[in-house]
Motif scaffolding. Structure first.
Motif, PDB file in Angstrom:
ATOM      1  N   THR A 174      65.505  13.410  61.649  1.00 30.08           N
ATOM      2  CA  THR A 174      67.092  13.629  61.320  1.00 30.08           C
ATOM      3  C   THR A 174      67.754  14.158  62.609  1.00 30.08           C
ATOM      4  OG1 THR A 174      66.687  15.555  60.515  1.00 30.08           O
ATOM      5  CG2 THR A 174      66.860  13.942  58.873  1.00 30.08           C
ATOM      6  N   THR A 175      66.933  14.665  63.547  1.00 28.90           N
ATOM      7  CA  THR A 175      67.283  14.896  64.686  1.00 28.90           C
ATOM      8  C   THR A 175      66.794  14.515  65.816  1.00 28.90           C
ATOM      9  OG1 THR A 175      66.110  16.896  64.683  1.00 28.90           O
ATOM     10  CG2 THR A 175      68.281  17.050  64.036  1.00 28.90           C
ATOM     11  N   GLY A 200      62.729  14.824  66.627  1.00 27.99           N
ATOM     12  CA  GLY A 200      62.323  15.602  65.760  1.00 27.99           C
ATOM     13  C   GLY A 200      60.921  15.293  65.425  1.00 27.99           C
ATOM     14  N   PRO A 242      63.085  20.229  63.197  1.00 29.81           N
ATOM     15  CA  PRO A 242      64.141  19.988  63.956  1.00 29.81           C
ATOM     16  C   PRO A 242      63.479  19.632  65.620  1.00 29.81           C
ATOM     17  CG  PRO A 242      63.788  22.238  63.503  1.00 29.81           C
ATOM     18  CD  PRO A 242      63.119  21.623  62.532  1.00 29.81           C
ATOM     19  N   ALA A 253      68.241  20.639  68.863  1.00 33.68           N
ATOM     20  CA  ALA A 253      68.546  20.630  67.421  1.00 33.68           C
ATOM     21  C   ALA A 253      69.831  21.632  67.535  1.00 33.68           C
ATOM     22  CB  ALA A 253      67.882  20.966  66.364  1.00 33.68           C
ATOM     23  N   SER A 279      75.377  20.698  70.433  1.00 31.38           N
ATOM     24  CA  SER A 279      76.456  19.692  70.150  1.00 31.38           C
ATOM     25  C   SER A 279      77.025  19.469  71.471  1.00 31.38           C
ATOM     26  CB  SER A 279      77.397  20.213  69.123  1.00 31.38           C
ATOM     27  OG  SER A 279      76.611  20.514  67.891  1.00 31.38           O
ATOM     28  N   ARG A 315      70.705   6.239  67.318  1.00 30.09           N
ATOM     29  CA  ARG A 315      70.280   7.612  67.022  1.00 30.09           C
ATOM     30  C   ARG A 315      69.119   8.073  67.682  1.00 30.09           C
ATOM     31  NH1 ARG A 315      72.969   7.494  60.906  1.00 30.09           N
ATOM     32  NH2 ARG A 315      75.205   7.896  61.830  1.00 30.09           N
ATOM     33  N   HIS A 316      68.191   7.234  67.997  1.00 28.10           N
ATOM     34  CA  HIS A 316      66.886   7.793  68.647  1.00 28.10           C
ATOM     35  C   HIS A 316      66.255   6.892  69.800  1.00 28.10           C
ATOM     36  CE1 HIS A 316      65.888  10.125  65.084  1.00 28.10           C
ATOM     37  NE2 HIS A 316      66.691   9.053  64.592  1.00 28.10           N
ATOM     38  N   ARG A 318      74.681  19.018  66.613  1.00 27.53           N
ATOM     39  CA  ARG A 318      73.565  19.733  66.212  1.00 27.53           C
ATOM     40  C   ARG A 318      72.240  18.942  66.256  1.00 27.53           C
ATOM     41  NH1 ARG A 318      75.837  22.208  60.689  1.00 27.53           N
ATOM     42  NH2 ARG A 318      76.493  19.951  60.867  1.00 27.53           N
ATOM     43  N   GLY A 319      72.063  18.494  67.574  1.00 21.57           N
ATOM     44  CA  GLY A 319      71.000  17.796  67.902  1.00 21.57           C
ATOM     45  C   GLY A 319      70.771  16.168  67.462  1.00 21.57           C
ATOM     46  N   ALA A 320      71.962  15.616  66.750  1.00 24.56           N
ATOM     47  CA  ALA A 320      71.700  14.446  66.157  1.00 24.56           C
ATOM     48  C   ALA A 320      72.975  13.405  66.766  1.00 24.56           C
ATOM     49  CB  ALA A 320      71.905  14.266  64.708  1.00 24.56           C
TER      50      ALA A 320
END
Length: 788
Positions: free
Chosen positions: A311-312, A315, A364, A368, A371, A496-497, A720-722
């Motif tokens: 999710t981050t 992670g 996380p 994470a 921002s 996202r990754h 927040r890390g995402a």
């Protein structure tokens, strides 16, 4: 690093000459072999070849197979060159007279002496002779290309060079992509807009050598003097009308060691293919589905595979319950890998549904807690202070923020892997296949020669495929599952990754007095760009001892690629890196896409401060006559300075890099500042000899769309890390409605060897859009994209 490889460019044909049909060369008159000889030709073939700096040799093969080596001078730094005729006079609005170079303060940058592309040419030179051209008995000219085709038209460009020197029909030339070839060392990297610059001499040399041997074989067959024969349309013709196709001569030509005619490329005035607008040789295959991408390949046993991810960013898996997923229809296996949880199924639809049924929790990732505001704060704090305090001098300061930007190629990343205990095969669109092969071998614990990397065409890249994350992940999954897999990264996965252009912050200070710019300091701070794709080794091979100089790889790249083209007194440019565990990579126009945009915005602001027209201000300070010619051309074509309605304005941007230079003039309607629209664009470019003007125009147009996107609306947020954006639904790359209905491109006459064009246009286009928006709205944007 951007994809490379841009289509390089050459003179347009006279307007009176008909253009060939797409994908076809123009009608060709038979070419006498004696036309290859320069005016001062010596009877000694070896001496002629040496003077032409080409060494060709025959490789043992049942058909004609030729390699070529280019001379060292082919990679010597290119001097500044005029664009043919004297520069056109400045447009009426550009009233400031151009100053002579001696009247202006200014120092050249390192790229003005030797640039990154030239360094890569030097690194590839020792293996240039390993490029091989084969003439088959079926009459096909086959050149296995040690580069990646990602839509930039490189295969068409190379085919045109072969057809030109071989006097072959373009439809008789095949340019398949080479598998990973470790013997090429640093000569199989597609990037830095360097493919044509590096391949131009070796490809033409190999084709000219093949033609010389074919002519010699025909002369022996017919017992005729070789210099009485002519070549055209993939055949040799005798004065009495006898004709032999290249295919029927191939076996005999393979026995020719020393050709009876010169093996040198044509002079420019004899070219009939190079420089002519030509359609893509693979266009029909692409639109009909015959062209195969990784997702189209049917590798026996390879099953559809997708991965559930954290999710981050970066992670790690904390817990997994896969019972529900394993029970779903079509699911074949669920395995864990360091990057997530892989689901293998009979179809991608089944794999995706099962992935969504996994019950997972995630630890996380290392960023994470961060921002966008936190990252911007770290970047701002990383700057070194300016050297010159504004004590007694007038000055202009500027600060600029640029967001992370995803590569977002149209084809999502797909890799096929078949890993066995003692070998592995990978299919992937790789810009750096040798480094990928080395990395995969180390990851799998196999000898390098036990790993085969098949290079597959890619549907877009912009630097994304310099890295082979998907290939490594596919290999891990195949090993864990004990079977071949076809791994697909969804758009959401890569958004996202995957890798992004790093966020950056820039501080610029320019001092001025008596109408002159006295000093110009640019401080760039970026999240660390990952260059772990082999570039460092290539630069070391080219003689850049980074460890001795105390430079990081990023700093070396920065120094070799960043140069202010204007005389601006004493210039300094420094790079500071902020190491964050965020996946980054080279995005089209590495560093220049932000550094030069900030510089061009500052040029507009300096011009206003000094009460000068922005075009005239630039023209008076451009160090290259060729640059002034490009600027004049676009200003004249775009009617620079004409009156426009309120809320609308023109903007200008200029950039020189990779042996080329480009200027963009755009008109924008920002009546609604939240919904701006670029309505018109004029583009002028000088990139030396142009192989295919059609391909070059496509590159310059694509750069325009990139510039519109990243300046006005396209970027990535970190929450927040995402990464917030997950698809084209929220990553706002320009749509059709955002593109200008009027685009004109003006290519200047050739002024030297080919330069790079794939990345050239992005900084100039971006700057033009930013400056037009500023003038239309009466604002000074400092954060990009503007509507973010």
């Amino acid at each position: 690093m951007p994809p490379t490889g841009p289509d390089p460019a050459a003179e347009q044909p006279p307007a009176s000459e008909p253009r060939p049909a797409a994908g076809q060369p123009p009608a060709v008159e038979p070419r006498p072999v004696t036309e290859q000889l320069p005016a001062d030709a010596n009877a000694d073939t070896d001496a002629r070849t040496d003077r032409r700096r080409f060494l060709t040799y025959l490789l043992a093969a049942p058909t004609l197979t030729v390699g070529a080596r280019a001379g060292l001078d082919a990679v010597a730094p290119t001097t500044a060159r005029a664009a043919g005729a004297a520069p056109a006079p400045a447009p009426p609005a550009a009233t400031a007279p151009p100053a002579a170079p001696s009247q202006l303060l200014g120092l050249p940058g390192i790229p003005d002496i030797v640039d990154l592309g030239q360094a890569l040419q030097v690194a590839g030179l020792p293996t240039a002779h390993l490029l091989v051209l084969e003439i088959t008995t079926a009459g096909r000219a086959v050149l296995h290309l040690p580069r990646l085709e990602v839509g930039q038209g490189l295969t068409t460009t190379v085919a045109m060079m072969v057809a030109e020197e071989l006097d072959a029909r373009l439809t008789d030339v095949d340019v398949p992509l080479s598998d990973s070839r470790p013997d090429l060392l640093f000569n199989q990297l597609t990037g830095a807009s360097n493919s044509v610059r590096t391949l131009y001499d070796p490809v033409r040399g190999a084709a000219a050598a093949a033609r010389a041997r074919l002519v010699t074989a025909a002369a022996r067959r017919w017992s005729l003097p070789a210099d009485t024969l002519r070549t055209a349309d993939s055949a040799v013709t005798a004065p009495d009308g006898r004709r032999a196709g290249y295919g029927e001569l191939a076996a005999e030509a393979a026995a020719v060691v020393v050709p009876a005619v010169p093996a040198t490329p044509k002079p420019a005035e004899q070219r009939r293919v190079i420089g002519r607008p030509t359609g893509r040789i693979d266009a029909r295959d692409i639109v009909t589905g015959r062209a195969k991408y990784a997702g189209d390949l049917a590798v026996p046993g390879a099953v559809p595979t997708v991965v559930a991810r954290p999710t981050t960013i970066n992670g790690t898996l904390a817990s997994l319950d896969a019972s529900a997923a394993r029970a779903m229809p079509g699911v074949l296996a669920v395995v864990t890998v360091p990057t997530g949880v892989a689901v293998l199924a009979e179809t991608f639809d089944q794999a995706l549904k099962a992935r969504d049924a996994l019950r997972t929790t995630w630890n996380p990732g290392p960023v994470a807690a961060l921002s966008d505001p936190d990252i911007r704060g770290k970047l701002r704090a990383a700057h070194a202070p300016f050297l010159i305090p504004p004590l007694l001098t007038q000055y202009v300061d500027g600060e600029f923020d640029f967001a992370f930007v995803n590569h977002a190629p149209m084809e999502v990343l797909t890799a096929i892997a078949d890993v066995r205990p003692n070998r592995a095969e990978i299919w992937f669109a790789a810009q750096t296949p040798i480094v990928a092969q080395q990395t995969l071998a180390a990851e799998l614990g196999l000898p390098q020669d036990a790993v085969t990397v098949h290079v597959v065409r890619g549907g877009g890249s912009f630097g994304r495929r310099l890295f082979y994350d998907a290939a490594v992940e596919a290999a891990r999954i195949s090993r864990a599952a004990g079977r071949p897999v076809k791994l697909m990264w969804t758009r959401n996965d890569d958004m996202r990754h995957g890798r992004m252009r790093p966020a950056s912050h820039h501080r610029v200070r320019a001092t001025y007095g008596l109408g002159q710019v006295l000093s110009y300091e640019h401080r760039a701070a970026t999240v660390t760009t990952d260059f772990g794709h082999g570039l460092g080794e290539a630069l070391t091979a080219a003689g850049f001892q980074l460890s001795v100089a105390g430079l990081s790889l990023a700093q070396a790249f920065f120094l070799l690629s960043q140069s202010n083209p204007y005389s601006v007194g004493v210039p300094t440019q420094l790079l500071a890196e902020v190491p964050l565990k965020i996946p980054t990579g080279s995005w089209r126009s590495v560093y220049s896409g932000t550094v030069r945009v900030a510089d061009e915005i500052m040029m507009d602001e300096l011009a206003r401060r000094l009460g000068q027209d922005p075009v005239a201000f630039r023209r008076a300070r451009l160090r290259e006559p060729a640059g002034r010619a490009v600027l004049d051309t676009v200003a004249r074509a775009g009617g620079w300075g004409r009156a426009m309605p309120a809320g609308q304005a023109q903007g200008i941007g200029y950039h020189a890099e990779n042996g080329g230079r480009a200027a963009y003039l755009v008109e924008i309607d920002a009546t609604d500042p939240k919904q701006p629209r670029v309505t018109k664009a004029m583009i002028a470019a000088d990139v030396g000899t142009v192989i295919n003007p059609t391909g070059l125009e496509a590159q310059l147009t694509g750069a325009l769309i990139d510039g519109i996107s990243v300046i006005l609306q396209a970027g990535n947020h970190i929450d927040r890390g995402a990464v917030r954006e997950g698809s084209f639904g929220d990553f706002h790359y320009a749509r059709q409605r955002h593109t200008p209905p009027v685009v004109e491109i003006h290519l200047l006459p050739p002024s030297g060897p080919p330069g790079g064009a794939g990345e050239l246009g992005v900084p100039a286009a971006s700057a033009a859009v930013a400056n037009a928006y500023a003038r239309a709205t009466g604002t000074s944007p400092r954060s990009f994209p503007i509507n973010f």
